[in-house]
Design a protein around this motif. Structure first.
Motif, PDB file in Angstrom:
ATOM      1  N   LEU A   1      37.102  29.746  26.804  1.00  0.00           N
ATOM      2  CA  LEU A   1      36.359  29.909  28.041  1.00  0.00           C
ATOM      3  C   LEU A   1      35.206  28.916  28.106  1.00  0.00           C
ATOM      4  CD1 LEU A   1      36.235  31.781  30.561  1.00  0.00           C
ATOM      5  CD2 LEU A   1      34.611  33.200  29.289  1.00  0.00           C
TER       6      LEU A   1
ATOM      7  N   LEU B   1      27.032  31.214  32.376  1.00  0.00           N
ATOM      8  CA  LEU B   1      28.303  31.933  32.375  1.00  0.00           C
ATOM      9  C   LEU B   1      28.148  33.399  32.742  1.00  0.00           C
ATOM     10  CD1 LEU B   1      30.000  30.356  29.224  1.00  0.00           C
ATOM     11  CD2 LEU B   1      30.544  29.937  31.629  1.00  0.00           C
TER      12      LEU B   1
ATOM     13  N   VAL C   1      31.336  35.781  33.900  1.00  0.00           N
ATOM     14  CA  VAL C   1      32.696  35.772  33.371  1.00  0.00           C
ATOM     15  C   VAL C   1      33.163  37.159  32.942  1.00  0.00           C
ATOM     16  CG1 VAL C   1      32.576  33.354  32.667  1.00  0.00           C
ATOM     17  CG2 VAL C   1      31.823  35.141  31.077  1.00  0.00           C
TER      18      VAL C   1
ATOM     19  N   SER D   1      36.549  38.524  34.380  1.00  0.00           N
ATOM     20  CA  SER D   1      37.630  38.795  33.430  1.00  0.00           C
ATOM     21  C   SER D   1      38.194  40.191  33.644  1.00  0.00           C
ATOM     22  CB  SER D   1      37.125  38.657  31.993  1.00  0.00           C
ATOM     23  OG  SER D   1      36.659  37.341  31.739  1.00  0.00           O
TER      24      SER D   1
ATOM     25  N   PRO E   1      35.799  39.218  28.123  1.00  0.00           N
ATOM     26  CA  PRO E   1      35.736  37.751  28.065  1.00  0.00           C
ATOM     27  C   PRO E   1      36.035  37.158  26.693  1.00  0.00           C
ATOM     28  CG  PRO E   1      33.536  38.688  28.252  1.00  0.00           C
ATOM     29  CD  PRO E   1      34.490  39.820  28.463  1.00  0.00           C
TER      30      PRO E   1
ATOM     31  N   LEU F   1      39.511  30.997  35.255  1.00  0.00           N
ATOM     32  CA  LEU F   1      38.128  31.334  35.577  1.00  0.00           C
ATOM     33  C   LEU F   1      37.283  30.079  35.758  1.00  0.00           C
ATOM     34  CD1 LEU F   1      37.313  34.426  33.308  1.00  0.00           C
ATOM     35  CD2 LEU F   1      38.141  34.355  35.663  1.00  0.00           C
TER      36      LEU F   1
END
Length: 755
Positions: free
Chosen positions: A75, A160, A172, A176, A184, A195
């Motif tokens: 990620l 993030l 995130v 997620s 995540p 994402l």
């Protein structure tokens, strides 16, 4: 000397400004800016509080903030590669990217690139900054300040956890959980790339709005990861083949198209909601309608009916009670297409609005219209409308023409009132997707050649149930007994709306076009109408009761035609079942009788629409006060004598003997003028839009003027203050004021426009 002084002053100013900026950058930002937000989630429930969907974090808590070490390394790499590949090498500003962006902007004469680093993006998430050149400078200064006091890891964690990723999510963790039902730190490479791809345009590129755009952005992210050596080519290929959104039944995701549409709107809201949102949808009804949509597709799949959709509105409050955009939200990339809000051509489903506008302009359900071969000269060439059954029905009353959905009378009616007037009326009824000119649509607008949405169609028909007034629909649960929200927009008069509903609920008038057995026979009074676009591409059907309106669509998202599936055979059965399952939960009530709307009844001839004699095939019809026919039927005469009904029925059957001798006709009283009705101009009406037909001599481009009500008697007409000889006016371009003055002194005025 003066010039050097100015230069020194400018230099001192720049020096002081630079020192001030340096001091500001050296000052740590307010710690409150960096405190994790505690209420980032949004929970959507149905009207009874049942959970539909949530943007909660993976652990179910309201806080969506997670530390960097609880995020999957894929990620982090995906966001850095896609959004700011030199993130770990610059100090807040990527000067190389900024220089390239500046050159691109100069070359294109517009801002096409902003070269924002992750730190600059974080600055905008922390403080309000305008999207302008000055704002870009302020954003860069904030980026330098953040880099001076935070580590790269801290900046990345802040970013993030705050970045908007579509559907009302921030960060995130929430994204997620929403898209993948995962934490995540449990994401696949493909999910991480998905994402990261959302950050560029979260409201339009997220998988629930446009799977195709989301896939393209994911492909870009995977390519960047592969080029950077983050993963082997085979790993990248496997990630590219992974389904975009896996269905996780463990996480509630109900009424998916409805909630996706709501959250997409929240993405662009200036003050997005947080906490619990009690929506208008009734989950029990929603799931029942979903089952009927799936059943319909199962029945019609072999004939090309691969998709279907439905929406249910409460007539009074406007609440959306059910919203089904496709049979299966999780079916490949087409499942996320939402036909409730995707514009398509509605065919004959727009005809009730045309007839309502015509009823406001002097026509009645008894008006006889010509269903004969007709050619109209238009700007794009001759127009030859045809009926669905490819035949002609001769003179037909407006009631039968609308209920049986004949095309030729509808086009004739549109030609009479003007397709500019029709377009204006449709826009008043909420069809904002009809955004082209009247000339673009032409007379074909009467047959539904403009794209509309199923939601707009349902809410337009809802206006008929609300006495001709259009109100916005509602997506929030309303208090019991709540009336319509928003300011009303008058589409047609209450009396005309009552006439249209009465026609659409008339099963007998539907027989000539659809036969004895149709899906529109309900155990309670329901006004129903179908629509079929050209080549059987789209099927529509709408049902209106006193309490609710149901609208359905059947077809194929690809636009491939179905195999002989019409609105009656395709969308009709779905409408029938959807109305019944709705009525099982919400009492349909009783549509108001025409008399409640102030209409009066008169006995007319079924053929001529005139007052019936004892020799006519007769029926009762509803009229506005003062509009009932005043002359006896003269269609059933032989040498000045009225023929018996049996002779009229016999006409044309040459293999049978002529019926018995004629009998005298008892006198029938005429219908007098209703002097209690307000004197008014019936045609045209204020706001009407007309155009001069191309290629037609000006002397033939005329408009008939008509007034009714009161003790009018003889009426004098004035156009723009100038007296008119007679009651027909030769059209002239521009805005005009038309005034009617009765001998009694009563007067009325309307304003129209001619293109």
């Amino acid at each position: 000397m003066k010039r050097s002084a100015l230069l020194r002053a400018a230099g001192v100013t720049l020096l002081l400004g630079g020192l001030g900026l340096a001091a500001w950058i050296a000052t740590p930002p307010d710690p409150a800016l960096l405190v994790p937000a505690r209420e980032q989630s949004l929970t959507l429930t149905d009207r009874h509080g049942v959970l539909l969907r949530s943007t909660r974090s993976g652990d179910g808590g309201l806080a969506s903030w997670v530390p960097l070490d609880r995020m999957d390394p894929d990620l982090l790499s995906a966001f850095v590669e896609l959004e700011d590949r030199r993130f770990f090498r610059h100090h807040g500003i990527d000067w190389a990217a900024a220089g390239r962006a500046a050159w691109d902007n100069v070359r294109h004469g517009a801002i096409v690139s902003g070269a924002s680093t992750l730190t600059m993006q974080l600055a905008r998430l922390l403080v309000p900054i305008d999207r302008s050149f000055v704002g870009k400078v302020e954003q860069a200064a904030w980026a330098l300040r953040l880099e001076a006091h935070l580590s790269k890891a801290a900046i990345l964690e802040q970013y993030l956890n705050r970045v908007p990723l579509g559907q009302g999510t921030s960060g995130v963790a929430a994204a997620s959980a929403l898209y993948f039902g995962a934490a995540p730190d449990r994401l696949s490479l493909a999910q991480a790339a998905t994402l990261a791809g959302l950050a560029h345009a979260p409201s339009s590129d997220n998988p629930f709005v446009s799977p195709s755009r989301a896939l393209r952005r994911r492909a870009v992210a995977l390519a960047r990861l592969g080029a950077a050596g983050h993963a082997l080519p085979e790993t990248i290929r496997r990630a590219a083949a992974e389904p975009l959104i896996p269905h996780d039944a463990a996480h509630p995701f109900l009424a998916p198209h409805f909630t996706s549409w709501l959250l997409q709107a929240e993405d662009t809201s200036a003050s997005p909601r947080r906490g619990v949102w009690r929506t208008s949808v009734d989950l029990d009804l929603q799931q029942a309608i979903e089952a009927e949509v799936r059943h319909t597709v199962d029945l019609l799949r072999d004939k090309g009916g691969r998709q279907a959709a439905a929406v249910v509105l409460d007539n009074r409050s406007g609440e959306v009670l059910a919203w089904v955009g496709s049979p299966d939200f999780w079916a490949d990339t087409a499942g996320q297409v939402d036909m409730v809000v995707s514009p398509r051509q509605p065919g004959s489903a727009l005809k009730p609005f045309l007839y309502g506008l015509a009823f406001d302009r002097g026509a009645t359900p008894a008006t006889v219209l010509a269903d004969v071969a007709t050619t109209y000269q238009t700007a794009s060439g001759p127009y030859h409308p045809r009926n669905y059954d490819r035949s002609f029905h001769g003179p037909v009353r407006a009631r039968e023409a609308l209920a049986s959905s004949y095309n030729l009378p509808a086009v004739a009616l549109a030609d009479r009132i003007g397709f500019g007037t029709l377009l204006h009326g449709l826009r008043q009824a909420g069809f904002t997707s009809l955004d082209r000119s009247a000339e673009f649509y032409g007379l074909g607008l009467a047959l539904g050649n403009g794209d509309v949405t199923l939601l707009a169609l349902a809410n337009g028909y809802r206006a008929l149930a609300n006495e001709g007034s259009w109100y916005p629909y509602a997506t929030d649960a309303q208090a019991p007994g709540t009336g319509p929200s928003g300011a009303p927009v008058r589409v047609i008069s209450a009396a005309s709306a009552a006439q249209v509903l009465d026609v659409l609920a008339d099963a007998d008038a539907r027989i000539p076009g659809f036969g004895l057995n149709t899906p529109f026979d309900f155990p309670f009074r329901t006004a129903a109408k179908t629509g079929t676009s050209r080549h059987f591409t789209d099927n529509w059907a709408v049902g209106v009761t006193e309490r609710f309106t149901v609208a359905v669509w059947v077809g194929d998202f690809s636009g491939r035609p179905m195999q002989g599936v019409s609105g009656v055979s395709g969308a009709g059965p779905l409408l029938h079942r959807a109305v019944l399952v709705t009525a099982a939960r919400y009492a349909p009530g009783t549509l108001p009788s025409p008399s409640e709307a102030g209409l009066v009844r008169a006995r007319i001839c079924r053929v001529s629409g005139q007052l019936a004699t004892g020799r006519c095939p007769a029926t009762d019809e509803w009229f506005k006060a003062g509009t009932a026919p005043t002359t006896l039927c003269d269609w059933h005469l032989e040498d000045g004598v009225h023929l018996p009904v049996e002779y009229a029925d016999w006409a044309g059957r040459r293999d049978e003997p002529v019926p018995g001798p004629l009998s005298p006709v008892p006198p029938v009283p005429t219908v007098g003028r209703d002097e209690t009705a307000e004197f008014r101009i019936v045609s045209p009406q204020s706001g009407d839009l007309y155009r001069i037909p191309p290629g037609v001599e000006s002397r033939y481009a005329t408009l008939g003027l008509k007034a009714a009500g009161g003790r009018s008697g003889e009426v004098r007409w004035l156009v723009d203050g100038q007296p008119l000889s007679g009651s027909r006016w030769v059209l002239a371009s521009g805005r005009h004021q038309i005034r009617a003055v009765a001998r009694s002194g009563e007067a009325a005025t309307v304003s129209i426009e001619v293109e």
